[in-house]
Motif scaffolding. Structure first.
Motif, PDB file in Angstrom:
ATOM      1  N   ILE A 175      13.680  -3.984   1.812  1.00 45.30           N
ATOM      2  CA  ILE A 175      12.382  -4.672   1.817  1.00 45.30           C
ATOM      3  C   ILE A 175      12.595  -6.173   2.038  1.00 45.30           C
ATOM      4  N   GLN A 176      13.590  -6.719   1.357  1.00 46.80           N
ATOM      5  CA  GLN A 176      13.901  -8.141   1.548  1.00 46.80           C
ATOM      6  C   GLN A 176      14.318  -8.413   2.985  1.00 46.80           C
ATOM      7  N   SER A 177      15.101  -7.489   3.543  1.00 47.44           N
ATOM      8  CA  SER A 177      15.550  -7.628   4.924  1.00 47.44           C
ATOM      9  C   SER A 177      14.346  -7.662   5.870  1.00 47.44           C
ATOM     10  N   ALA A 178      13.354  -6.825   5.562  1.00 43.66           N
ATOM     11  CA  ALA A 178      12.149  -6.780   6.398  1.00 43.66           C
ATOM     12  C   ALA A 178      11.354  -8.096   6.297  1.00 43.66           C
ATOM     13  N   HIS A 179      11.289  -8.669   5.090  1.00 49.42           N
ATOM     14  CA  HIS A 179      10.604  -9.961   4.922  1.00 49.42           C
ATOM     15  C   HIS A 179      11.298 -11.043   5.755  1.00 49.42           C
ATOM     16  N   VAL A 180      12.625 -11.050   5.686  1.00 52.36           N
ATOM     17  CA  VAL A 180      13.395 -12.047   6.442  1.00 52.36           C
ATOM     18  C   VAL A 180      13.132 -11.877   7.935  1.00 52.36           C
ATOM     19  N   ALA A 181      13.174 -10.620   8.405  1.00 57.50           N
ATOM     20  CA  ALA A 181      12.969 -10.349   9.830  1.00 57.50           C
ATOM     21  C   ALA A 181      11.578 -10.808  10.286  1.00 57.50           C
ATOM     22  N   ARG A 182      10.551 -10.543   9.444  1.00 60.87           N
ATOM     23  CA  ARG A 182       9.190 -10.924   9.814  1.00 60.87           C
ATOM     24  C   ARG A 182       9.054 -12.429   9.935  1.00 60.87           C
ATOM     25  N   ASN A 235       5.380  -6.772  10.274  1.00 59.15           N
ATOM     26  CA  ASN A 235       6.033  -5.488   9.939  1.00 59.15           C
ATOM     27  C   ASN A 235       5.561  -4.972   8.583  1.00 59.15           C
ATOM     28  N   TRP A 236       4.353  -5.369   8.164  1.00 61.21           N
ATOM     29  CA  TRP A 236       3.864  -4.975   6.834  1.00 61.21           C
ATOM     30  C   TRP A 236       3.774  -3.458   6.652  1.00 61.21           C
ATOM     31  N   PRO A 237       3.343  -2.681   7.674  1.00 62.19           N
ATOM     32  CA  PRO A 237       3.292  -1.219   7.462  1.00 62.19           C
ATOM     33  C   PRO A 237       4.654  -0.636   7.081  1.00 62.19           C
ATOM     34  N   VAL A 238       5.733  -1.169   7.668  1.00 58.47           N
ATOM     35  CA  VAL A 238       7.083  -0.687   7.329  1.00 58.47           C
ATOM     36  C   VAL A 238       7.384  -1.008   5.872  1.00 58.47           C
ATOM     37  N   ILE A 239       6.974  -2.208   5.436  1.00 58.67           N
ATOM     38  CA  ILE A 239       7.234  -2.613   4.048  1.00 58.67           C
ATOM     39  C   ILE A 239       6.478  -1.701   3.087  1.00 58.67           C
ATOM     40  N   VAL A 240       5.227  -1.352   3.439  1.00 57.88           N
ATOM     41  CA  VAL A 240       4.464  -0.419   2.593  1.00 57.88           C
ATOM     42  C   VAL A 240       5.189   0.920   2.503  1.00 57.88           C
ATOM     43  N   GLN A 290      -1.759  -6.919   3.009  1.00 51.12           N
ATOM     44  CA  GLN A 290      -1.388  -7.517   4.300  1.00 51.12           C
ATOM     45  C   GLN A 290      -1.479  -6.476   5.413  1.00 51.12           C
ATOM     46  N   ALA A 291      -1.009  -5.249   5.121  1.00 49.84           N
ATOM     47  CA  ALA A 291      -0.986  -4.203   6.150  1.00 49.84           C
ATOM     48  C   ALA A 291      -2.388  -3.708   6.449  1.00 49.84           C
ATOM     49  N   LYS A 292      -3.237  -3.588   5.407  1.00 46.93           N
ATOM     50  CA  LYS A 292      -4.606  -3.105   5.622  1.00 46.93           C
ATOM     51  C   LYS A 292      -5.592  -4.193   5.210  1.00 46.93           C
ATOM     52  N   ASP A 293      -6.136  -4.105   3.987  1.00 50.93           N
ATOM     53  CA  ASP A 293      -7.082  -5.127   3.536  1.00 50.93           C
ATOM     54  C   ASP A 293      -7.119  -5.164   2.005  1.00 50.93           C
ATOM     55  N   PRO A 294      -7.728  -6.200   1.429  1.00 51.57           N
ATOM     56  CA  PRO A 294      -7.711  -6.354  -0.035  1.00 51.57           C
ATOM     57  C   PRO A 294      -8.434  -5.240  -0.782  1.00 51.57           C
ATOM     58  N   VAL A 295      -9.445  -4.623  -0.167  1.00 51.13           N
ATOM     59  CA  VAL A 295     -10.181  -3.549  -0.858  1.00 51.13           C
ATOM     60  C   VAL A 295      -9.252  -2.362  -1.107  1.00 51.13           C
ATOM     61  N   VAL A 296      -8.518  -1.962  -0.067  1.00 50.89           N
ATOM     62  CA  VAL A 296      -7.560  -0.861  -0.194  1.00 50.89           C
ATOM     63  C   VAL A 296      -6.493  -1.219  -1.227  1.00 50.89           C
ATOM     64  N   ALA A 297      -6.046  -2.459  -1.197  1.00 45.01           N
ATOM     65  CA  ALA A 297      -5.004  -2.903  -2.120  1.00 45.01           C
ATOM     66  C   ALA A 297      -5.488  -2.821  -3.569  1.00 45.01           C
ATOM     67  N   LEU A 298      -6.709  -3.316  -3.805  1.00 42.26           N
ATOM     68  CA  LEU A 298      -7.257  -3.279  -5.168  1.00 42.26           C
ATOM     69  C   LEU A 298      -7.428  -1.841  -5.649  1.00 42.26           C
ATOM     70  N   ALA A 299      -7.895  -0.957  -4.746  1.00 44.72           N
ATOM     71  CA  ALA A 299      -8.084   0.446  -5.122  1.00 44.72           C
ATOM     72  C   ALA A 299      -6.741   1.070  -5.502  1.00 44.72           C
ATOM     73  N   SER A 300      -5.670   0.654  -4.820  1.00 37.76           N
ATOM     74  CA  SER A 300      -4.352   1.260  -5.076  1.00 37.76           C
ATOM     75  C   SER A 300      -3.778   0.839  -6.427  1.00 37.76           C
ATOM     76  N   MET A 301      -4.313  -0.234  -6.998  1.00 43.80           N
ATOM     77  CA  MET A 301      -3.760  -0.703  -8.286  1.00 43.80           C
ATOM     78  C   MET A 301      -4.755  -0.557  -9.432  1.00 43.80           C
ATOM     79  N   GLU A 302      -5.777   0.295  -9.205  1.00 41.96           N
ATOM     80  CA  GLU A 302      -6.826   0.455 -10.206  1.00 41.96           C
ATOM     81  C   GLU A 302      -6.277   0.914 -11.565  1.00 41.96           C
ATOM     82  N   ASN A 303      -5.327   1.870 -11.533  1.00 43.27           N
ATOM     83  CA  ASN A 303      -4.795   2.423 -12.794  1.00 43.27           C
ATOM     84  C   ASN A 303      -4.007   1.388 -13.603  1.00 43.27           C
TER      85      ASN A 303
END
Lengths: 153, 412
Positions: free
Chosen positions: B294-301, B308-313, B338-351
Motif C-alpha cells: 500500500i505504501q509502495s502504491a502511495h509512493v508510485a501515485r 491508483n486509488w482503486p488498487v489501494i482499496v 478518493q476512489a469513489k466518494d465520501p458518501v460511500v466511504a462514510l457508509a463503509s465505516m458506519e459500524n
C-alpha cells in the motif's frame, strides 16, 4: 479513579501572548475538554487568576499540638502574604479533574492537553471530593464522610 | 592489541555486541536479569582494565569470558535447586566452550526476541523488553518513548524478565512457517517501537525509529528466509523516507497528498522497493507485505501523478479480510473516499461509530470530520474535528485540524 491535573505555566510569558494566539490556545483547550467529555473522563476544570492577586496565609512560629482531637498551633502568629506560596519559574495556573482507569491513562490524557506544550503538568490521584453540586466522591479506601457525620458548626 | 582508545572500544563493542552477548548469556540460564548484571560487570571491568592493559584483540570474547565467570560465580553463591540445575548445565557449557572458538559466539538474539515477545508476556511490555535486551537502551530512554516514568518502566521491565524465568520460556526459535503468529509477536513489538518514534517528531523520536529499523534489519539478517520481516522493514523504510516532508519550514503538518516529493529520501524508497520485491517472491503474503505494498502504491501515485486509488482499496480489502482490524477498516474508508466518494466511504465505516476502540482514536474523528465536511454536514464535521483536536498530542496536527474546522465555519 479521579486525578487532578495541575497546569503550570510561565505567567509573565503568558501575559504577552497576542489575543488571536490566545484565542487559538483556548480553542485547543475547549476541544480537549470536549474530548474528555466524550470519553466520559471529564469532571471539572478551572482557570486560576494571576498570582499577583494571590494571598498566602501562613502560621509563623509556635508549635503544633493535638488538643481534644484537633491540631492547634500554640504561640504562633497567622500572617497574610501577597503572592503564591512558592516562588517558582512556572506558576500554577489552572486545573482539570478527570476520571480514568489508572495513572497511565491519566498521563496519556495529560499529554493530550494543549497546556503540556507550554508548561509542566503535575498529575495527582484524588482521594476524595466533596462538592456542593454532586454527591461525595471517594476512591477505594479513601475517606469521604457523609453530611450526617460532619460536626455541627 | 589495537590502538583504539579503551573507552571508544568499549562503546563500540557495547553498540554492536550488547544484544548478542546478552542473548548468549541469558540462553544458558534463562535468566535475563542475571545475564544483564553479569554483562554490566564485564563492561565495568573493561573500562577499568583496558586503559591500563590495552584493548584486547577480541574485545567481544574478552567481555564474554568475564561475564560468564561472573554469571557462574553468582549461580555458585546461590543454593536453590533450580540454580543447582543451571550450575550443572553451566559446567557442561564451559566444557563445550573449550572446544569452541571465541570468534564464533553463536547469535541467539532472535531466540531472545522470541522470548521477549512470548504470548505469555504482557503485549505492552514486549517492545520495551526487546529495546532493552537487544539494544541495551536504559529504562529512562524507553520510559520517555512510552510516556512512563523511568522508575516505573524499570520495575515493569524487571517484572517482565522475572516472568520469562518463572514461565520457563525457552530460548529457542520456533518453526516460523508452522507458527507464524510467534514471529508476528516479534514484528509487532518492533513496529510498535517504530510507530512511537514516528509519531514523536522530536529528535528522541527519530532516534527510536532508527533503533527500530536497526532491529528490523537484524531480524531480516537472522531469518533471511522469512518474507514478513522483509515486508515490515520495507514498511518502515517507506515511512522513514517521508520523515522530512511531514512538516513545512514553519513546522506545520503536511498531509501525504501535499508533500513535496523532492524531500523524500530516494535511497530509503529504493531499499523498501527491493525488500518488498524480495519478500513477495519468497513466500506467503502476510500483513506487513500488504501494508508495504500500500505504501509502495502511495509512493508510485505521488511520483507519477497517476491515480491508483482503486488498487489501494483492493489491497485494503485483502488486509481487512486478513485482520478484521478497525484501523484497517478506517484506512480503507479513507482510500474509498478518493476512489469513489465520501458518501460511500462514510457508509463503509458506519459500524465503527459504536466501536469502543475508535472512541478515543484520533484518526477516526479526523477522517469522520473530513468526510462529513465534504458532504456538507457542517455541524457533524465541526463536532468530529473538535474531538480529533482534543485527542491529539501533536500541536502541529491540532493546528491543522483547527484550520480545517475554521474553513468549515467560514463556509456558513
Amino acid at each position: 479513579m479521579r486525578f487532578l491535573l495541575m497546569l503550570y505555566a510561565e505567567e509573565q510569558a503568558g501575559a504577552t501572548i497576542p489575543p488571536e494566539d490566545m484565542a487559538k490556545a483556548m480553542d485547543g483547550m475547549f476541544a480537549y475538554q470536549q474530548a474528555l467529555t466524550k470519553a466520559g473522563a471529564f469532571v471539572s476544570t478551572s482557570a486560576l487568576g494571576a498570582t499577583t492577586d494571590a494571598r498566602t496565609l501562613r502560621m509563623q512560629g509556635g508549635d503544633i499540638h493535638l488538643v481534644d482531637g484537633a491540631f492547634v498551633n500554640q504561640g504562633g502568629t497567622l500572617n497574610v502574604q501577597e503572592g503564591p506560596y512558592a516562588e517558582t519559574r512556572e506558576q500554577f495556573g489552572g486545573l482539570f479533574v478527570i476520571d480514568v482507569a489508572d495513572m497511565d491513562e491519566a498521563v496519556k490524557w495529560a499529554a493530550r492537553c494543549p497546556a503540556a506544550q507550554w508548561g509542566p503538568i503535575e498529575i495527582r490521584p484524588i482521594v476524595n471530593t466533596m462538592s456542593a453540586n454532586e454527591p461525595a466522591w471517594c476512591a477505594d479506601g479513601g475517606f469521604a464522610p457523609d453530611a450526617g457525620q460532619q460536626p455541627e458548626p | 592489541m589495537t590502538d583504539a582508545s579503551p573507552d571508544r572500544a568499549a562503546e563500540r563493542v557495547a553498540r554492536e555486541s550488547y544484544g548478542r552477548l546478552l542473548a548468549y548469556l541469558a540462553a544458558r540460564t534463562r535468566d535475563v536479569a542475571g545475564g544483564e548484571d553479569a554483562l554490566a560487570e564485564a563492561f565495568a571491568t573493561a573500562l577499568e582494565t583496558w586503559p591500563r592493559e590495552g584493548v584486547p584483540d577480541n574485545p567481544e570474547a574478552w567481555l564474554l569470558t568475564v561475564a560468564r565467570r561472573r554469571q557462574t560465580d553468582a549461580i555458585r553463591r546461590s543454593t536453590t535447586r533450580r540454580h543447582g540445575e543451571a550450575h550443572l548445565s553451566l559446567i557442561q557449557d564451559e566444557l563445550d566452550d573449550l572446544a569452541m572458538s571465541h570468534d564464533a559466539i553463536p547469535d541467539r538474539r532472535l531466540a531472545l526476541m522470541f522470548a521477549c515477545a512470548h504470548p505469555q508476556i504482557d503485549p505492552a511490555m514486549r517492545a520495551p523488553l526487546i529495546l532493552q535486551t537487544i539494544l541495551g537502551l536504559t529504562a529512562a530512554d524507553i520510559g520517555a518513548a512510552f510516556l512512563v516514568p523511568p522508575a516505573t518502566m524499570g520495575q515493569r521491565l524487571v517484572r517482565a524478565k522475572t516472568r520469562i524465568g518463572e514461565l520457563g520460556i525457552g530460548f529457542e526459535i520456533p518453526d516460523i512457517l508452522a507458527l507464524p503468529e510467534r514471529l508476528d509477536g516479534v514484528l509487532e513489538a518492533i513496529y510498535a517501537a517504530y510507530a512511537k518514534g514516528w509519531s514523536d517528531l522530536a529528535d528522541e523520536g527519530s532516534a527510536l525509529a532508527t533503533e527500530a529499523i536497526w532491529l528490523g534489519r537484524l531480524v531480516v539478517a537472522l531469518a533471511p528466509d522469512a518474507p514478513e520481516p522483509k515486508g515490515m522493514l520495507a514498511l518502515m523504510y517507506y515511512s522513514h523516507a517521508r520523515r522530512a516532508a511531514r512538516r513545512d519550514s514553519a513546522g506545520a503538518y503536511v498531509p501525504l497528498e501535499a508533500q513535496d516529493t523532492a524531500l523524500w529520501d530516494q535511497d530509503a524508497i529504493a531499499m523498501a522497493e527491493a525488500l518488498l520485491r524480495d519478500a513477495s517472491t519468497a513466500g506467503p503474503t502476510g500483513r506487513c507485505q500488504i501494508e508495504a505494498a500500500i505504501q509502495s502504491a502511495h509512493v508510485a501515485r505521488r511520483l507519477s501523478g497517476q491515480d491508483n486509488w482503486p488498487v489501494i482499496v483492493q489491497l485494503y480489502d485483502i488486509l481487512l479480510a486478513m485482520t478484521g482490524s478497525p484501523v484497517v477498516q478506517l484506512n480503507r474508508a479513507a482510500a474509498l473516499a478518493q476512489a469513489k466518494d465520501p458518501v460511500v466511504a462514510l457508509a463503509s465505516m458506519e459500524n465503527l461509530a459504536t466501536d469502543k476502540r475508535m472512541a478515543e482514536y484520533q484518526p477516526y474523528w479526523a477522517l469522520r470530520g473530513h468526510l462529513l465536511a465534504q458532504i456538507g454536514d457542517t455541524a457533524g464535521a465541526h463536532d468530529a474535528l473538535t474531538l480529533a483536536m482534543g485527542l491529539s498530542m501533536d500541536p502541529a496536527i491540532r493546528d491543522w485540524l483547527g484550520a480545517q474546522r475554521s474553513r468549515l465555519v467560514s463556509l456558513n
